[in-house]
Design an enzyme around this catalytic site. Structure first.
Site, PDB file in Angstrom:
ATOM      1  N   GLU A 224       0.805  -1.236   0.000  1.00 39.27           N
ATOM      2  CA  GLU A 224       0.000   0.000   0.000  1.00 39.27           C
ATOM      3  C   GLU A 224       0.831   1.276   0.000  1.00 39.27           C
ATOM      4  O   GLU A 224       0.621   2.169   0.826  1.00 39.27           O
ATOM      5  CB  GLU A 224      -0.975  -0.030   1.195  1.00 39.27           C
TER       6      GLU A 224
ATOM      7  N   GLU B 151      -5.639 -10.902  -1.900  1.00 39.86           N
ATOM      8  CA  GLU B 151      -6.501 -10.786  -0.713  1.00 39.86           C
ATOM      9  C   GLU B 151      -7.974 -10.792  -1.122  1.00 39.86           C
ATOM     10  O   GLU B 151      -8.773  -9.982  -0.635  1.00 39.86           O
ATOM     11  CB  GLU B 151      -6.178  -9.488   0.057  1.00 39.86           C
TER      12      GLU B 151
HETATM   13  O1  9MR Z   1      -7.438  -8.924   7.937  1.00 37.73           O
HETATM   14  C1  9MR Z   1      -6.557  -8.109   8.683  1.00 37.73           C
HETATM   15  C2  9MR Z   1      -7.199  -7.708  10.003  1.00 37.73           C
HETATM   16  O2  9MR Z   1      -7.367  -8.852  10.832  1.00 37.73           O
HETATM   17  C3  9MR Z   1      -6.353  -6.660  10.690  1.00 37.73           C
HETATM   18  O3  9MR Z   1      -7.018  -6.221  11.858  1.00 37.73           O
HETATM   19  C4  9MR Z   1      -6.096  -5.513   9.748  1.00 37.73           C
HETATM   20  C5  9MR Z   1      -5.258  -4.441  10.391  1.00 37.73           C
HETATM   21  O4  9MR Z   1      -5.081  -3.351   9.570  1.00 37.73           O
HETATM   22  O5  9MR Z   1      -5.433  -5.989   8.587  1.00 37.73           O
HETATM   23  C6  9MR Z   1      -6.230  -6.867   7.858  1.00 37.73           C
HETATM   24  O6  9MR Z   1      -5.574  -7.259   6.676  1.00 37.73           O
HETATM   25  C7  9MR Z   1      -5.309  -6.221   5.742  1.00 37.73           C
HETATM   26  C8  9MR Z   1      -4.052  -6.589   5.000  1.00 37.73           C
HETATM   27  O7  9MR Z   1      -2.999  -6.829   5.885  1.00 37.73           O
HETATM   28  C9  9MR Z   1      -3.668  -5.502   4.018  1.00 37.73           C
HETATM   29  N1  9MR Z   1      -4.755  -5.197   3.132  1.00 37.73           N
HETATM   30  C10 9MR Z   1      -6.042  -4.911   3.761  1.00 37.73           C
HETATM   31  C11 9MR Z   1      -6.421  -6.070   4.683  1.00 37.73           C
HETATM   32  C12 9MR Z   1      -7.814  -5.860   5.260  1.00 37.73           C
HETATM   33  O8  9MR Z   1      -7.857  -4.707   6.060  1.00 37.73           O
END
Ligand code: 9MR
Length: 383
Positions: free
Chosen positions: A178, A288
């Site tokens: 990101e 994802e």
């Molecule tokens: O799924 C993840 C969630 O459990 C966490 O709390 C969160 C924290 O920011 O991150 C989520 O995963 C993210 C991923 O690492 C990067 N892309 C967006 C995903 C969904 O928010």
């Protein structure tokens, strides 16, 4: 077209098979469990891997069995992020991450690493100078130079430690996550994270170079982001990647997170994006994937269901059909399709659905439901 024809033939065979028993297709409404149906990863063998994001607690029991049956690639949903692996400077914690690495090895699955660098889920110590002051507040050019050097040294140490440990086990590295933000105030759409404010784009360059130095030579290095299909983000990402490639930065692929919705973005936009990066000589991975029920007309964006009506699952199934038709058609440009979860009982989108609607509401983004039964979307993509 061929896919539709195949479906019609399969439907006809199913009806014919049921006739002698006197069971009509409509009466046969028993839910089918994920463990009783054909494997997704076998279905797409030859085109791309099918992956799932997991927490270590999901590796046992029924979820572990489903992982082994349907997925041939795995990624950590959280435990490999910087805040989990190096919460304090020099104190690395690999306990949870190791569980996922071992599961992948034992079950002969590919392993994606998510993620070495991110602006979120990164401990604050990275960005404090030797005296404990926030680096971003420095105004003296000399101090700014020292800060940049210190931050890049910390970055290299973080990466080196991890890649030396998992270098021969990881197939795909999310090196940076990101780094594009179309709302940034600079004209290149570069996210103005602390990484950027302190080092410019050097953190990206140094991250890729350090991974390349220590990783297995077959492992591939990805720049990962969301909304990679839509403008202006797509072009910002493309221009950055092209520029870094011209500087010799070893980027090998683009990770398209694909947190998408039933009606957005368009299949055309996705196709354009995959082709743009493929033309740069890069691989594409869907990293994802989840298909949210929300955020698209006719339903207002901020209203979510407590009980999801069946027709929503049918609409979602059509979307999954179109998606996998695209992925399969571009199979030589896409090496992996990873879902951001296993089944609807565990998804970050549930938190979002609740936030939208005063604590009420659920989402259901996957092809397996909350009881691990298959949804209409599964039948669309397994055909
Ligand atoms: O799924 C993840 C969630 O459990 C966490 O709390 C969160 C924290 O920011 O991150 C989520 O995963 C993210 C991923 O690492 C990067 N892309 C967006 C995903 C969904 O928010």
């Amino acid at each position: 077209m061929q896919r539709k024809l195949r479906k019609l033939i399969i439907a006809a065979i199913v009806i014919l098979l049921m006739l002698p028993t006197g069971i009509s297709a409509e009466e046969n409404t028993e839910p089918e469990h994920a463990l009783d149906v054909h494997s997704l990863s076998e279905r797409y063998e030859g085109s791309f891997d099918i992956g799932a994001a997991v927490e270590p607690a999901q590796l046992d029991g029924v979820q572990g069995e489903i992982l082994k049956r349907h997925y041939n690639s795995i990624v950590a949903e959280n435990v490999m992020k910087p805040i989990n692996i190096q919460p304090e400077e020099g104190k690395f914690d690999f306990e949870e991450a190791d569980k996922i690495v071992e599961f992948a090895e034992e079950n002969n699955m590919d392993l994606r690493f998510h993620t070495l660098v991110w602006h979120s889920q990164v401990p604050e110590w990275f960005f404090l100078d030797e005296k404990g002051n926030p680096m971003v507040e420095a105004t003296d050019p000399n101090q700014q130079r020292k800060n940049k050097k210190l931050l890049l040294t910390r970055l290299k140490k973080h990466i080196k430690k991890i890649v030396k440990r998992y270098g021969d086990k990881v197939d795909s590295w999310d090196v940076v996550n990101e780094v594009i933000d179309p709302n940034a105030s600079n004209d290149r759409g570069l996210r103005e994270s602390q990484w950027y404010q302190i080092t410019g784009t050097d953190y990206i360059k140094v991250a890729f170079e350090t991974v390349r130095k220590y990783a297995d030579e077959d492992a591939k290095l990805y720049i990962n982001d969301y909304n990679t299909e839509v403008e202006p983000k797509r072009t910002y990402l493309y221009n950055l990647v092209k520029d870094l490639l011209a500087q010799g930065v070893p980027i090998e692929g683009v990770g398209h997170q694909s947190h998408i919705q039933i009606g957005w973005p368009s299949i055309d936009d996705m196709e354009t994006s995959f082709n743009m990066f493929a033309e740069l000589g890069l691989d594409n991975q869907i990293t994802e994937l989840d298909v949210s029920l929300y955020g698209w007309p006719p339903r207002p964006a901020y209203e979510t269901y407590e009980d999801i009506p069946q027709e929503e699952f049918e609409r979602q199934a059509e979307r999954y059909d179109a998606l996998f038709e695209l992925y399969e058609r571009l199979g030589d440009k896409i090496s992996s399709v990873t879902f951001w979860g296993i089944a609807d009982n565990h998804t970050w989108l549930n938190d979002r659905a609740k936030d939208y609607n005063d604590g009420v509401g659920v989402d259901a983004p996957f092809v397996f439901d909350t009881d691990y039964n298959v949804k209409p979307a599964y039948w669309e993509i397994i055909d």
